[in-house]
Design an enzyme around this catalytic site. Structure first.
Site, PDB file in Angstrom:
ATOM      1  N   LEU A   1       9.821 -10.505  19.154  1.00 19.10           N
ATOM      2  CA  LEU A   1      10.748 -10.853  20.228  1.00 19.10           C
ATOM      3  C   LEU A   1      10.042 -11.336  21.482  1.00 19.10           C
ATOM      4  O   LEU A   1      10.606 -12.108  22.259  1.00 19.10           O
ATOM      5  CB  LEU A   1      11.636  -9.647  20.574  1.00 19.10           C
ATOM      6  CG  LEU A   1      12.513  -9.101  19.449  1.00 19.10           C
ATOM      7  CD1 LEU A   1      13.292  -7.880  19.926  1.00 19.10           C
ATOM      8  CD2 LEU A   1      13.464 -10.178  18.945  1.00 19.10           C
ATOM      9  N   GLY A   2       8.829 -10.876  21.693  1.00 23.33           N
ATOM     10  CA  GLY A   2       8.117 -11.286  22.895  1.00 23.33           C
ATOM     11  C   GLY A   2       6.706 -10.750  22.927  1.00 23.33           C
ATOM     12  O   GLY A   2       6.384  -9.762  22.253  1.00 23.33           O
TER      13      GLY A   2
ATOM     14  N   GLY B   1       3.473  -9.946  25.793  1.00 21.68           N
ATOM     15  CA  GLY B   1       3.086  -9.830  27.201  1.00 21.68           C
ATOM     16  C   GLY B   1       1.703  -9.253  27.327  1.00 21.68           C
ATOM     17  O   GLY B   1       1.016  -8.986  26.323  1.00 21.68           O
ATOM     18  N   GLY B   2       1.274  -9.052  28.556  1.00 19.08           N
ATOM     19  CA  GLY B   2      -0.066  -8.534  28.787  1.00 19.08           C
ATOM     20  C   GLY B   2      -0.248  -7.114  28.300  1.00 19.08           C
ATOM     21  O   GLY B   2      -1.379  -6.671  28.085  1.00 19.08           O
TER      22      GLY B   2
ATOM     23  N   GLU C   1       3.292  -6.239  22.451  1.00 17.07           N
ATOM     24  CA  GLU C   1       4.331  -7.056  21.825  1.00 17.07           C
ATOM     25  C   GLU C   1       5.616  -6.259  21.654  1.00 17.07           C
ATOM     26  O   GLU C   1       5.593  -5.032  21.575  1.00 17.07           O
ATOM     27  CB  GLU C   1       3.890  -7.560  20.440  1.00 17.07           C
ATOM     28  CG  GLU C   1       2.738  -8.551  20.484  1.00 17.07           C
ATOM     29  CD  GLU C   1       1.402  -7.851  20.403  1.00 17.07           C
ATOM     30  OE1 GLU C   1       1.317  -6.821  19.717  1.00 17.07           O
ATOM     31  OE2 GLU C   1       0.438  -8.319  21.038  1.00 17.07           O
ATOM     32  N   VAL C   2       6.718  -6.989  21.592  1.00 17.79           N
ATOM     33  CA  VAL C   2       8.020  -6.376  21.322  1.00 17.79           C
ATOM     34  C   VAL C   2       8.551  -6.969  20.020  1.00 17.79           C
ATOM     35  O   VAL C   2       8.588  -8.196  19.851  1.00 17.79           O
ATOM     36  CB  VAL C   2       9.027  -6.642  22.458  1.00 17.79           C
ATOM     37  CG1 VAL C   2      10.364  -5.961  22.145  1.00 17.79           C
ATOM     38  CG2 VAL C   2       8.486  -6.137  23.788  1.00 17.79           C
TER      39      VAL C   2
ATOM     40  N   LYS D   1       8.455  -1.701  21.207  1.00 23.29           N
ATOM     41  CA  LYS D   1       7.329  -2.236  21.963  1.00 23.29           C
ATOM     42  C   LYS D   1       6.068  -1.507  21.551  1.00 23.29           C
ATOM     43  O   LYS D   1       5.976  -0.275  21.632  1.00 23.29           O
ATOM     44  CB  LYS D   1       7.545  -2.095  23.465  1.00 23.29           C
ATOM     45  CG  LYS D   1       6.390  -2.680  24.286  1.00 23.29           C
ATOM     46  CD  LYS D   1       6.838  -3.279  25.601  1.00 23.29           C
ATOM     47  CE  LYS D   1       5.755  -4.155  26.207  1.00 23.29           C
ATOM     48  NZ  LYS D   1       6.203  -4.895  27.391  1.00 23.29           N
TER      49      LYS D   1
ATOM     50  N   ASP E   1       6.651  -2.399  38.019  1.00 17.88           N
ATOM     51  CA  ASP E   1       6.466  -3.754  37.481  1.00 17.88           C
ATOM     52  C   ASP E   1       7.800  -4.487  37.388  1.00 17.88           C
ATOM     53  O   ASP E   1       8.137  -5.067  36.358  1.00 17.88           O
ATOM     54  CB  ASP E   1       5.796  -3.683  36.112  1.00 17.88           C
ATOM     55  CG  ASP E   1       5.143  -5.009  35.720  1.00 17.88           C
ATOM     56  OD1 ASP E   1       4.867  -5.829  36.627  1.00 17.88           O
ATOM     57  OD2 ASP E   1       4.909  -5.239  34.521  1.00 17.88           O
TER      58      ASP E   1
END
Length: 471
Positions: free
Chosen positions: A18-19, A21-22, A25-26, A41, A135
Site C-alpha cells: 500500500l505504501g 516510507g522512511g 512499508e504498509v 505496517k 510526525d
C-alpha cells in the site's frame, strides 16, 4: 527492506503493498487468525535493534490502541515478529493527503479547515492520553472518498535528534513540518504537534509546505529562524485572517504557540467563516417595537455541497463554532487574534491610538463593530463593542452607545435569527444582565457561559467558547 508481497509474516498473508516510507512499508494483509483484512505496517529492522525506540514504540502503540477518537485509525495489535516491529491497523479505503494535493492542488479553504478540524480532534485526544504524535504531515493523513480524515502512525515517529534521520528516505518530508524544538534540546510535547498542524494547514491552503527546500539543513534553519510564511501572499484570494492563524500555530517559542490543536482548528474556522459568509436579511422591528428580530438568511448548503462535498459538511458540523481561548492558557494569540482587551480608567491620548474609538473588545473574525460573519451581532456606527461572546450556538455583543448606555445583540447560529435589547446592565465582577421587557426573558453574559432564563423560570446554558471584554 525488500518488498514482501506474497510472503507470510507471522499470522499475516501479505497481499499487496500500500505504501513505502522512511520508516518501513504498509501492506494490505490478511490476518489468518482473526480472519480479516488489515493494514499492516512493518518497520525497518534496525528500529527494533534500538532499545530506546522499541520501548517507546511499545508504550505509545499501547496508548494509541486505547484511543477511541473517530479520526484515529484503530490499532488492532502491535509487537515484534522475527526482529521486525509491526502495527496491525484497520484497513481504510482512501488516499493520503500528499497524493490528494498532488492530484488536486490546494484545497478550498472550507475543505482545508474541515480536514484540519478532524486531525485536531485526533491530536487533542492523543494529547489528553499523554501521547505526542511527532510526525504530523500529509503522508500521515488518510482521506476517504467522503472526506473523512484519519491520522495514522502514532507510536512510530522518531525524534529530530535520532540517528538516521538525515539519511531516511522521508527526511525532507518529515523535516518540512518539524517544530523548532525538534532540532534543539527543547522539550517535545503537544505544542510540537500544534506547530506541525499549522504547517499542514498552510500546505492545504497553498499547495506547498511552509518552507520548500531540498536540503535538510536549509529546512532546519528555516524552522529555527525564518518567520512563518503567509498563506495570503503565497496564494492570492486566501483571507489574511489565515496569516494570523498560521503565525500563531508556528510560533518559534512553544509557550507562545496556540495552546491546543483544537484551538488552532477553531481559529482556522473563524478565518474561513469570515470570508465565506453571505450577508443576512435586513433586520426588522417586531410588532411591539421593543426588540428587533433578524430574518434567517438563505442557506448556502447547495453551493457548499458542490465545493466541498457531503463528508466535509458533516465534519464542519462537528467543528462547534469558533476559537476557544481558555483564560488559564499561557500562550497568547497574535495581535490580530487577541482574545481580551484591558480597559484602562485613564484617558488615552489621541496620539497614542490610530482612531478616536474608545477601547473595544476584539476576537478572531471581528472588527470595530463586532462579528463579521454575523451582522446581527454587530454594533451600529458610533457604538463600541465592549463585550463579545461566542458559544457553539450563539454570538452575542454588548455595544456601548455615545451616551454610555449598553445595548445587547444576540444571534442564533443555526438560522441567524437575532435579537436586540436595550438596558443591558454591567455586573460587578464581570458580565452583563439583560431583561426582555416584553416577555421577561433574562439573558446573563459571563466569561464562562451565556445563560438564558425563560419567563417560566426554565434555564438554558451555553458554554462560552470565546469571550472578550474591556471590563
Amino acid at each position: 527492506m525488500a518488498i514482501r508481497v506474497g510472503e507470510r509474516f507471522g499470522p499475516y498473508d501479505l497481499r499487496a503493498l500500500l505504501g513505502v516510507g522512511g520508516m518501513g512499508e504498509v501492506y494490505q494483509a490478511f490476518d489468518t487468525v482473526k480472519g480479516r483484512m488489515v493494514a499492516l505496517k512493518l518497520l525497518r529492522p534496525e528500529l527494533a535493534a534500538d532499545p530506546s525506540f522499541q520501548e517507546r514504540f511499545r508504550r505509545e502503540s499501547r496508548i494509541a490502541a486505547q484511543l477511541h477518537e473517530p479520526h484515529v485509525i484503530p490499532v488492532h495489535d502491535f509487537g515484534e515478529i522475527d526482529g521486525v516491529l509491526y502495527i496491525d491497523m484497520r484497513l481504510v479505503s482512501g488516499y493520503n493527503l500528499k497524493s490528494v494535493l498532488a492530484q488536486q492542488g490546494p484545497l478550498h479553504p472550507l475543505r482545508a479547515v474541515a480536514v484540519i478540524t478532524q486531525i485536531a480532534a485526533a491530536l487533542d485526544a492523543a494529547h489528553a492520553g499523554g501521547l505526542t504524535h511527532r510526525d504530523v504531515k500529509p503522508e500521515n493523513v488518510l482521506l476517504t472518498p467522503e472526506d473523512f480524515a484519519y491520522l495514522v502512525d502514532f507510536g512510530i515517529a522518531r525524534s529530530g535528534t535520532d540517528s538516521g534521520l538525515t539519511t531516511a528516505g522521508s527526511a525532507i518530508g518529515s523535516c518540512a513540518y518539524m517544530a523548532p524544538e525538534r532540532f534543539t534540546d527543547g522539550a517535545v510535547g503537544p505544542p510540537t504537534d500544534v506547530y506541525s498542524l499549522a504547517c499542514l494547514l498552510y500546505e492545504l491552503l497553498t499547495g506547498a509546505p511552509p518552507f520548500p527546500a531540498s536540503d535538510v539543513a536549509v529546512l532546519m534553519n528555516a524552522h529555527l529562524s525564518s518567520p512563518p510564511p503567509r498563506p495570503s501572499v503565497a496564494r492570492p484570494g486566501i483571507s489574511r485572517a489565515f496569516d494570523d492563524v498560521v503565525t500563531w500555530g508556528m510560533a518559534k517559542d512553544p509557550a507562545q504557540r496556540c495552546p491546543t490543536a483544537g484551538t488552532l482548528a477553531r481559529a482556522a474556522t473563524a478565518a474561513a467563516t469570515a470570508i465565506s459568509t453571505t450577508p443576512s436579511a435586513p433586520t426588522v422591528l417586531n410588532q411591539s417595537g421593543s426588540e428587533k428580530v433578524s430574518a434567517p438568511k438563505r442557506s448556502t448548503l447547495p453551493a457548499l455541497l458542490s465545493v466541498i462535498g457531503v463528508g466535509t459538511l458533516i465534519a464542519m458540523a462537528g467543528i462547534g463554532a469558533w476559537l476557544m481561548l481558555g483564560r488559564q492558557t499561557t500562550a497568547s494569540p497574535p495581535a490580530a487574534v487577541q482574545a481580551t482587551v484591558t480597559r484602562t480608567a485613564t484617558a488615552i491620548p489621541t496620539t497614542a491610538i490610530s482612531s478616536t474609538i474608545a477601547a473595544r473588545a476584539s476576537l478572531p473574525g471581528t472588527d470595530a463593530l463586532g462579528f463579521l460573519a454575523y451582522p446581527g451581532a454587530r454594533c451600529d456606527p458610533g457604538q463600541v463593542p465592549v463585550t463579545l461572546g461566542l458559544t457553539a450556538l450563539s454570538a452575542v455583543v454588548i455595544c456601548e452607545t455615545p451616551s454610555g448606555a449598553f445595548v445587547y445583540r444576540g444571534v442564533r447560529l443555526s438560522d441567524n435569527a437575532g435579537i436586540e435589547l436595550g438596558g443591558a446592565v454591567h455586573v460587578p465582577g464581570g458580565g452583563f444582565d439583560i431583561t426582555n421587557r416584553t416577555d421577561g426573558t433574562r439573558y446573563q453574559i459571563r466569561n464562562t457561559a451565556l445563560i438564558i432564563t425563560g419567563p417560566d423560570g426554565s434555564e438554558h446554558t451555553e458554554s462560552m467558547e470565546q469571550y472578550a471584554s474591556t471590563f
